[in-house]
Design a protein around this motif. Structure first.
Motif, PDB file in Angstrom:
ATOM      1  N   ALA A   2       0.837  -1.200   0.000  1.00  0.00           N
ATOM      2  CA  ALA A   2       0.000   0.000   0.000  1.00  0.00           C
ATOM      3  C   ALA A   2       0.872   1.250   0.000  1.00  0.00           C
ATOM      4  O   ALA A   2       0.542   2.248  -0.645  1.00  0.00           O
ATOM      5  N   PHE A   3       1.999   1.197   0.698  1.00  0.00           N
ATOM      6  CA  PHE A   3       2.931   2.323   0.737  1.00  0.00           C
ATOM      7  C   PHE A   3       3.422   2.657  -0.666  1.00  0.00           C
ATOM      8  O   PHE A   3       3.459   3.819  -1.073  1.00  0.00           O
ATOM      9  N   VAL A   4       3.776   1.641  -1.426  1.00  0.00           N
ATOM     10  CA  VAL A   4       4.262   1.840  -2.798  1.00  0.00           C
ATOM     11  C   VAL A   4       3.143   2.374  -3.687  1.00  0.00           C
ATOM     12  O   VAL A   4       3.377   3.255  -4.522  1.00  0.00           O
ATOM     13  N   ASP A   5       1.928   1.889  -3.501  1.00  0.00           N
ATOM     14  CA  ASP A   5       0.799   2.395  -4.282  1.00  0.00           C
ATOM     15  C   ASP A   5       0.556   3.874  -4.021  1.00  0.00           C
ATOM     16  O   ASP A   5       0.330   4.657  -4.949  1.00  0.00           O
ATOM     17  N   VAL A   6       0.624   4.269  -2.760  1.00  0.00           N
ATOM     18  CA  VAL A   6       0.418   5.675  -2.415  1.00  0.00           C
ATOM     19  C   VAL A   6       1.562   6.526  -2.960  1.00  0.00           C
ATOM     20  O   VAL A   6       1.333   7.614  -3.497  1.00  0.00           O
ATOM     21  N   ALA A   7       2.789   6.029  -2.857  1.00  0.00           N
ATOM     22  CA  ALA A   7       3.936   6.767  -3.402  1.00  0.00           C
ATOM     23  C   ALA A   7       3.778   6.957  -4.915  1.00  0.00           C
ATOM     24  O   ALA A   7       4.164   7.995  -5.455  1.00  0.00           O
ATOM     25  N   GLY A   8       3.195   5.986  -5.594  1.00  0.00           N
ATOM     26  CA  GLY A   8       2.975   6.091  -7.032  1.00  0.00           C
ATOM     27  C   GLY A   8       2.009   7.201  -7.416  1.00  0.00           C
ATOM     28  O   GLY A   8       2.051   7.722  -8.536  1.00  0.00           O
ATOM     29  N   LEU A   9       1.150   7.595  -6.487  1.00  0.00           N
ATOM     30  CA  LEU A   9       0.209   8.685  -6.762  1.00  0.00           C
ATOM     31  C   LEU A   9       0.909  10.038  -6.885  1.00  0.00           C
ATOM     32  O   LEU A   9       0.347  10.974  -7.455  1.00  0.00           O
ATOM     33  N   LEU A  60      17.198   5.821  -4.863  1.00  0.00           N
ATOM     34  CA  LEU A  60      15.766   5.666  -5.090  1.00  0.00           C
ATOM     35  C   LEU A  60      15.186   7.014  -5.490  1.00  0.00           C
ATOM     36  O   LEU A  60      15.548   8.034  -4.920  1.00  0.00           O
ATOM     37  N   CYS A  61      14.337   7.010  -6.485  1.00  0.00           N
ATOM     38  CA  CYS A  61      13.698   8.246  -6.949  1.00  0.00           C
ATOM     39  C   CYS A  61      12.193   8.043  -7.010  1.00  0.00           C
ATOM     40  O   CYS A  61      11.718   6.938  -7.227  1.00  0.00           O
ATOM     41  N   TYR A  62      11.481   9.126  -6.831  1.00  0.00           N
ATOM     42  CA  TYR A  62      10.042   9.164  -7.045  1.00  0.00           C
ATOM     43  C   TYR A  62       9.765  10.101  -8.203  1.00  0.00           C
ATOM     44  O   TYR A  62      10.446  11.113  -8.356  1.00  0.00           O
ATOM     45  N   GLU A  63       8.755   9.772  -8.969  1.00  0.00           N
ATOM     46  CA  GLU A  63       8.252  10.730  -9.944  1.00  0.00           C
ATOM     47  C   GLU A  63       7.220  11.582  -9.210  1.00  0.00           C
ATOM     48  O   GLU A  63       6.224  11.076  -8.706  1.00  0.00           O
ATOM     49  N   ILE A  64       7.497  12.868  -9.144  1.00  0.00           N
ATOM     50  CA  ILE A  64       6.634  13.789  -8.410  1.00  0.00           C
ATOM     51  C   ILE A  64       6.176  14.880  -9.367  1.00  0.00           C
ATOM     52  O   ILE A  64       6.984  15.674  -9.841  1.00  0.00           O
ATOM     53  N   GLY A  65       4.910  14.884  -9.666  1.00  0.00           N
ATOM     54  CA  GLY A  65       4.366  15.900 -10.550  1.00  0.00           C
ATOM     55  C   GLY A  65       5.011  15.929 -11.913  1.00  0.00           C
ATOM     56  O   GLY A  65       5.153  16.981 -12.520  1.00  0.00           O
TER      57      GLY A  65
END
Length: 102
Positions: A2-9, A60-65
């Motif tokens: 669930a953490f990964v799913d929320v981070a994907g948002l 580790l990177c996140y796609e943010i906006g």
């Protein structure tokens, strides 16, 4: 998971809707801490030493906006002001990051 799913948002985050500097600061601090927790869960905490810490901050990177951000990039571009001898830094560089992340 669930953490990964929320981070994907975060990839669909509308950063232009963050009207105040306080809202932008809160968003980026939360994104940074979430990414840090995620990195620590995946890789464990970094061992002492500059090279290991540097790898950890970029691993580790996140796609943010629509923009890809690592811990190091969020630190450098959002959280830590750059000082120069001729001009004072903009507050937290949040406006520049918001433009890049649209």
């Amino acid at each position: 998971l669930a953490f990964v799913d929320v981070a994907g948002l975060l990839r669909r985050a509308d950063l232009s809707s963050l009207a105040s500097e306080a809202a932008r600061a809160a968003f980026w601090l939360n994104a940074y801490h979430g990414l840090l927790a995620h990195a620590n869960l995946l890789f464990g905490p970094p061992r002492r030493g500059g090279a290991d810490l540097g790898r950890h901050r970029a691993a580790l990177c996140y796609e943010i906006g629509g923009d890809v951000c690592s811990l190091a990039e969020i630190e450098r571009k959002v959280l830590l002001p750059v000082t120069t001898t001729t001009t004072p830094p903009p507050k937290l560089f949040l406006d520049d990051v918001l433009r890049r992340c649209r």
